[in-house]
Design a protein around this motif. Structure first.
Motif, PDB file in Angstrom:
ATOM      1  N   ASP A  47       0.851  -1.193   0.000  1.00  0.00           N
ATOM      2  CA  ASP A  47       0.000   0.000   0.000  1.00  0.00           C
ATOM      3  C   ASP A  47       0.885   1.241   0.000  1.00  0.00           C
ATOM      4  O   ASP A  47       2.110   1.150   0.135  1.00  0.00           O
ATOM      5  N   PRO A  48       0.291   2.446  -0.173  1.00  0.00           N
ATOM      6  CA  PRO A  48       1.104   3.666  -0.236  1.00  0.00           C
ATOM      7  C   PRO A  48       1.968   3.905   0.992  1.00  0.00           C
ATOM      8  O   PRO A  48       3.079   4.434   0.875  1.00  0.00           O
ATOM      9  N   ARG A  49       1.474   3.537   2.175  1.00  0.00           N
ATOM     10  CA  ARG A  49       2.296   3.766   3.372  1.00  0.00           C
ATOM     11  C   ARG A  49       3.609   2.996   3.297  1.00  0.00           C
ATOM     12  O   ARG A  49       4.684   3.522   3.650  1.00  0.00           O
ATOM     13  N   HIS A  50       3.546   1.749   2.840  1.00  0.00           N
ATOM     14  CA  HIS A  50       4.777   0.980   2.697  1.00  0.00           C
ATOM     15  C   HIS A  50       5.702   1.630   1.655  1.00  0.00           C
ATOM     16  O   HIS A  50       6.924   1.690   1.848  1.00  0.00           O
ATOM     17  N   ALA A  51       5.132   2.118   0.574  1.00  0.00           N
ATOM     18  CA  ALA A  51       5.938   2.766  -0.463  1.00  0.00           C
ATOM     19  C   ALA A  51       6.654   3.995   0.099  1.00  0.00           C
ATOM     20  O   ALA A  51       7.842   4.224  -0.174  1.00  0.00           O
ATOM     21  N   LEU A  52       5.936   4.787   0.891  1.00  0.00           N
ATOM     22  CA  LEU A  52       6.526   5.991   1.473  1.00  0.00           C
ATOM     23  C   LEU A  52       7.618   5.646   2.487  1.00  0.00           C
ATOM     24  O   LEU A  52       8.671   6.291   2.520  1.00  0.00           O
ATOM     25  N   ASP A  53       7.368   4.646   3.306  1.00  0.00           N
ATOM     26  CA  ASP A  53       8.371   4.247   4.289  1.00  0.00           C
ATOM     27  C   ASP A  53       9.582   3.596   3.626  1.00  0.00           C
ATOM     28  O   ASP A  53      10.726   3.771   4.083  1.00  0.00           O
ATOM     29  N   HIS A  54       9.359   2.865   2.534  1.00  0.00           N
ATOM     30  CA  HIS A  54      10.480   2.289   1.802  1.00  0.00           C
ATOM     31  C   HIS A  54      11.334   3.384   1.166  1.00  0.00           C
ATOM     32  O   HIS A  54      12.573   3.262   1.111  1.00  0.00           O
ATOM     33  N   ALA A  55      10.695   4.451   0.679  1.00  0.00           N
ATOM     34  CA  ALA A  55      11.449   5.576   0.124  1.00  0.00           C
ATOM     35  C   ALA A  55      12.340   6.197   1.191  1.00  0.00           C
ATOM     36  O   ALA A  55      13.521   6.491   0.962  1.00  0.00           O
ATOM     37  N   ARG A  56      11.777   6.397   2.344  1.00  0.00           N
ATOM     38  CA  ARG A  56      12.549   6.987   3.451  1.00  0.00           C
ATOM     39  C   ARG A  56      13.701   6.074   3.864  1.00  0.00           C
ATOM     40  O   ARG A  56      14.830   6.539   4.110  1.00  0.00           O
ATOM     41  N   ASP A  57      13.455   4.782   3.911  1.00  0.00           N
ATOM     42  CA  ASP A  57      14.500   3.830   4.286  1.00  0.00           C
ATOM     43  C   ASP A  57      15.604   3.794   3.238  1.00  0.00           C
ATOM     44  O   ASP A  57      16.792   3.753   3.573  1.00  0.00           O
ATOM     45  N   LEU A  58      15.209   3.822   1.963  1.00  0.00           N
ATOM     46  CA  LEU A  58      16.202   3.843   0.895  1.00  0.00           C
ATOM     47  C   LEU A  58      17.075   5.088   1.000  1.00  0.00           C
ATOM     48  O   LEU A  58      18.311   5.008   0.860  1.00  0.00           O
ATOM     49  N   ALA A  59      16.474   6.233   1.264  1.00  0.00           N
ATOM     50  CA  ALA A  59      17.248   7.470   1.371  1.00  0.00           C
ATOM     51  C   ALA A  59      18.251   7.400   2.518  1.00  0.00           C
ATOM     52  O   ALA A  59      19.390   7.871   2.394  1.00  0.00           O
ATOM     53  N   ALA A  60      17.841   6.803   3.642  1.00  0.00           N
ATOM     54  CA  ALA A  60      18.751   6.675   4.777  1.00  0.00           C
ATOM     55  C   ALA A  60      19.945   5.792   4.416  1.00  0.00           C
ATOM     56  O   ALA A  60      21.097   6.094   4.789  1.00  0.00           O
ATOM     57  N   HIS A  61      19.687   4.703   3.702  1.00  0.00           N
ATOM     58  CA  HIS A  61      20.795   3.852   3.258  1.00  0.00           C
ATOM     59  C   HIS A  61      21.659   4.586   2.228  1.00  0.00           C
ATOM     60  O   HIS A  61      22.899   4.509   2.282  1.00  0.00           O
ATOM     61  N   ALA A  62      21.020   5.274   1.304  1.00  0.00           N
ATOM     62  CA  ALA A  62      21.756   5.966   0.246  1.00  0.00           C
ATOM     63  C   ALA A  62      22.700   7.008   0.821  1.00  0.00           C
ATOM     64  O   ALA A  62      23.801   7.242   0.287  1.00  0.00           O
ATOM     65  N   GLU A  63      22.295   7.641   1.890  1.00  0.00           N
ATOM     66  CA  GLU A  63      23.138   8.618   2.573  1.00  0.00           C
ATOM     67  C   GLU A  63      24.461   7.980   2.987  1.00  0.00           C
ATOM     68  O   GLU A  63      25.531   8.562   2.797  1.00  0.00           O
ATOM     69  N   GLY A  64      24.380   6.777   3.527  1.00  0.00           N
ATOM     70  CA  GLY A  64      25.588   6.072   3.940  1.00  0.00           C
ATOM     71  C   GLY A  64      26.425   5.565   2.783  1.00  0.00           C
ATOM     72  O   GLY A  64      27.641   5.366   2.927  1.00  0.00           O
ATOM     73  N   TRP A  65      25.779   5.331   1.631  1.00  0.00           N
ATOM     74  CA  TRP A  65      26.503   4.832   0.466  1.00  0.00           C
ATOM     75  C   TRP A  65      27.112   5.942  -0.380  1.00  0.00           C
ATOM     76  O   TRP A  65      27.773   5.664  -1.385  1.00  0.00           O
ATOM     77  N   GLY A  66      26.882   7.196  -0.018  1.00  0.00           N
ATOM     78  CA  GLY A  66      27.532   8.307  -0.697  1.00  0.00           C
ATOM     79  C   GLY A  66      26.739   8.975  -1.801  1.00  0.00           C
ATOM     80  O   GLY A  66      27.292   9.794  -2.550  1.00  0.00           O
ATOM     81  N   TYR A  67      25.462   8.673  -1.940  1.00  0.00           N
ATOM     82  CA  TYR A  67      24.648   9.362  -2.934  1.00  0.00           C
ATOM     83  C   TYR A  67      24.476  10.829  -2.528  1.00  0.00           C
ATOM     84  O   TYR A  67      24.339  11.141  -1.334  1.00  0.00           O
ATOM     85  N   ARG A  68      24.460  11.709  -3.505  1.00  0.00           N
ATOM     86  CA  ARG A  68      24.402  13.141  -3.204  1.00  0.00           C
ATOM     87  C   ARG A  68      22.996  13.630  -2.908  1.00  0.00           C
ATOM     88  O   ARG A  68      22.780  14.415  -2.004  1.00  0.00           O
ATOM     89  N   ARG A  69      22.019  13.179  -3.716  1.00  0.00           N
ATOM     90  CA  ARG A  69      20.658  13.674  -3.523  1.00  0.00           C
ATOM     91  C   ARG A  69      19.647  12.573  -3.802  1.00  0.00           C
ATOM     92  O   ARG A  69      19.937  11.582  -4.470  1.00  0.00           O
ATOM     93  N   PHE A  70      18.452  12.799  -3.282  1.00  0.00           N
ATOM     94  CA  PHE A  70      17.354  11.847  -3.385  1.00  0.00           C
ATOM     95  C   PHE A  70      16.119  12.638  -3.788  1.00  0.00           C
ATOM     96  O   PHE A  70      15.632  13.471  -3.029  1.00  0.00           O
ATOM     97  N   TRP A  71      15.631  12.388  -5.008  1.00  0.00           N
ATOM     98  CA  TRP A  71      14.507  13.155  -5.535  1.00  0.00           C
ATOM     99  C   TRP A  71      13.281  12.266  -5.732  1.00  0.00           C
ATOM    100  O   TRP A  71      13.403  11.066  -6.033  1.00  0.00           O
ATOM    101  N   VAL A  72      12.118  12.880  -5.597  1.00  0.00           N
ATOM    102  CA  VAL A  72      10.852  12.246  -5.940  1.00  0.00           C
ATOM    103  C   VAL A  72      10.111  13.178  -6.895  1.00  0.00           C
ATOM    104  O   VAL A  72      10.414  14.367  -6.967  1.00  0.00           O
ATOM    105  N   ALA A  73       9.157  12.624  -7.636  1.00  0.00           N
ATOM    106  CA  ALA A  73       8.514  13.388  -8.705  1.00  0.00           C
ATOM    107  C   ALA A  73       7.009  13.458  -8.522  1.00  0.00           C
ATOM    108  O   ALA A  73       6.390  12.584  -7.926  1.00  0.00           O
TER     109      ALA A  73
END
Length: 328
Positions: free
Chosen positions: A17-43
């Protein structure tokens, strides 16, 4: 070193459902921060049950609250859908909540169907006002000036960085004329990528925000431990693109063993044309594909879409991408 960033579609999966999608986005961004990605965009997308980012500024707040350093932003806001003052108020608020971390990418496409456009009170004529709307929005973010000027509180003085997004040469011309960074949507509209980048660089005029051109381009990357696994994971995105041509947009589907059993020959041609800028494979294939993309385009930053069904597999895909791109 070329910067690496993420465009997340905030896809709603079958069985979720949308809540899982939103929480997965947030979790991905937290991991991406540690992996060195510069920015995280949504459309901004509307009337699409498989995408949970319609209220884009709200999604950005949700993601930014779960991270500390990665830049979070819109890739993008479809400005003709909105009054510039409203967008300035939203992103000015975000800039105060998350100082120095908010980006605002701007597009002129509707991002939806005609019925939804009417529901948004949008007119096709609004697209003609796009350059002036960008300038109006820019003025709202500028430092305060004496006098009875109209203010988009609390945007004044936040100087949120603006980007022009595009999938044709129009956006390149506008970004160059305004002296703004430019992001090309080659992850789904690759045809004009190289001409647009050439126009942007040749026509760029320095501005207060940018003294020289800065170009980003999107690419689809599906990574896994080996090529065969990655090819299977990629069928989720391939089915989504086939569904576009069927007029059957829906929830994200789990991968299948043989994509040829899903799409027709015509759908395959249409989908693969849109997915021409894609890299699918294990670590070596991903590194080679990213290196070739950067060498051909000369972009300053690569924005990655990795549309993988399973959240754990998607996290692993982005981790492999970061490792493969190190040193490019």
């Amino acid at each position: 070193m070329v910067a690496l960033s993420i465009l997340d579609l905030v896809r709603v999966r079958q069985g979720s459902d949308p809540r899982h999608a939103l929480d997965h986005a947030r979790d991905l961004a937290a991991h991406a921060e540690g992996w060195g990605y510069r920015r995280f965009w949504v459309a901004e997308h509307h009337n699409m049950e498989g995408i949970a980012s319609a209220a884009t500024a709200v999604v950005i707040a949700h993601v930014a609250a779960g991270t500390r350093t990665i830049r979070v932003g819109a890739g993008g806001i479809m400005l003709p859908n909105h009054a510039p003052m409203v967008i300035a108020e939203q992103f000015g608020t975000l800039a105060h909540l998350f100082p120095g971390r908010i980006d605002l990418g701007l597009g002129r496409a509707p991002g939806t169907d005609q019925g939804t456009m009417r529901a948004l009170r949008r007119s096709l004529a609004n697209s003609d006002n796009f350059p002036n709307d960008v300038l109006e929005l820019q003025a709202y973010f500028a430092p305060d000036t004496p006098g009875p000027a109209l203010r988009a509180v609390p945007a004044t003085g936040t100087q949120v960085p603006l980007w022009i997004l595009g999938s044709s040469t129009y956006g390149a011309q506008l970004a160059a004329a305004l002296g703004l960074p430019y992001a090309f949507a080659s992850h789904f509209a690759p045809a004009d990528l190289l001409p647009a980048l050439e126009i942007y660089r040749e026509s760029f005029r320095p501005s207060a925000q940018a003294q020289k051109p800065y170009a980003m381009a999107g690419i689809n990357v599906i990574a896994a431990g080996d090529d065969a696994t990655a090819r299977r994971l990629a069928t989720t995105q391939q089915m989504s693109f086939a569904d576009i041509f069927r007029g059957a947009r829906g929830l994200s589907k789990p991968p299948i063993d043989d994509i040829e059993t899903y799409w027709s020959p015509l759908e395959k041609v249409q989908a693969m044309r849109m997915l021409a800028r894609s890299v699918v494979g294990g670590p070596q294939a991903v590194r080679a594909g990213l290196a070739a993309f950067v060498a051909q385009t000369g972009v300053d930053e690569v924005m990655v879409v990795s549309d993988v069904f399973d959240h754990a597999a998607r996290l692993r895909s982005f981790e492999i991408i970061a490792e493969a791109a190190a040193g490019l």
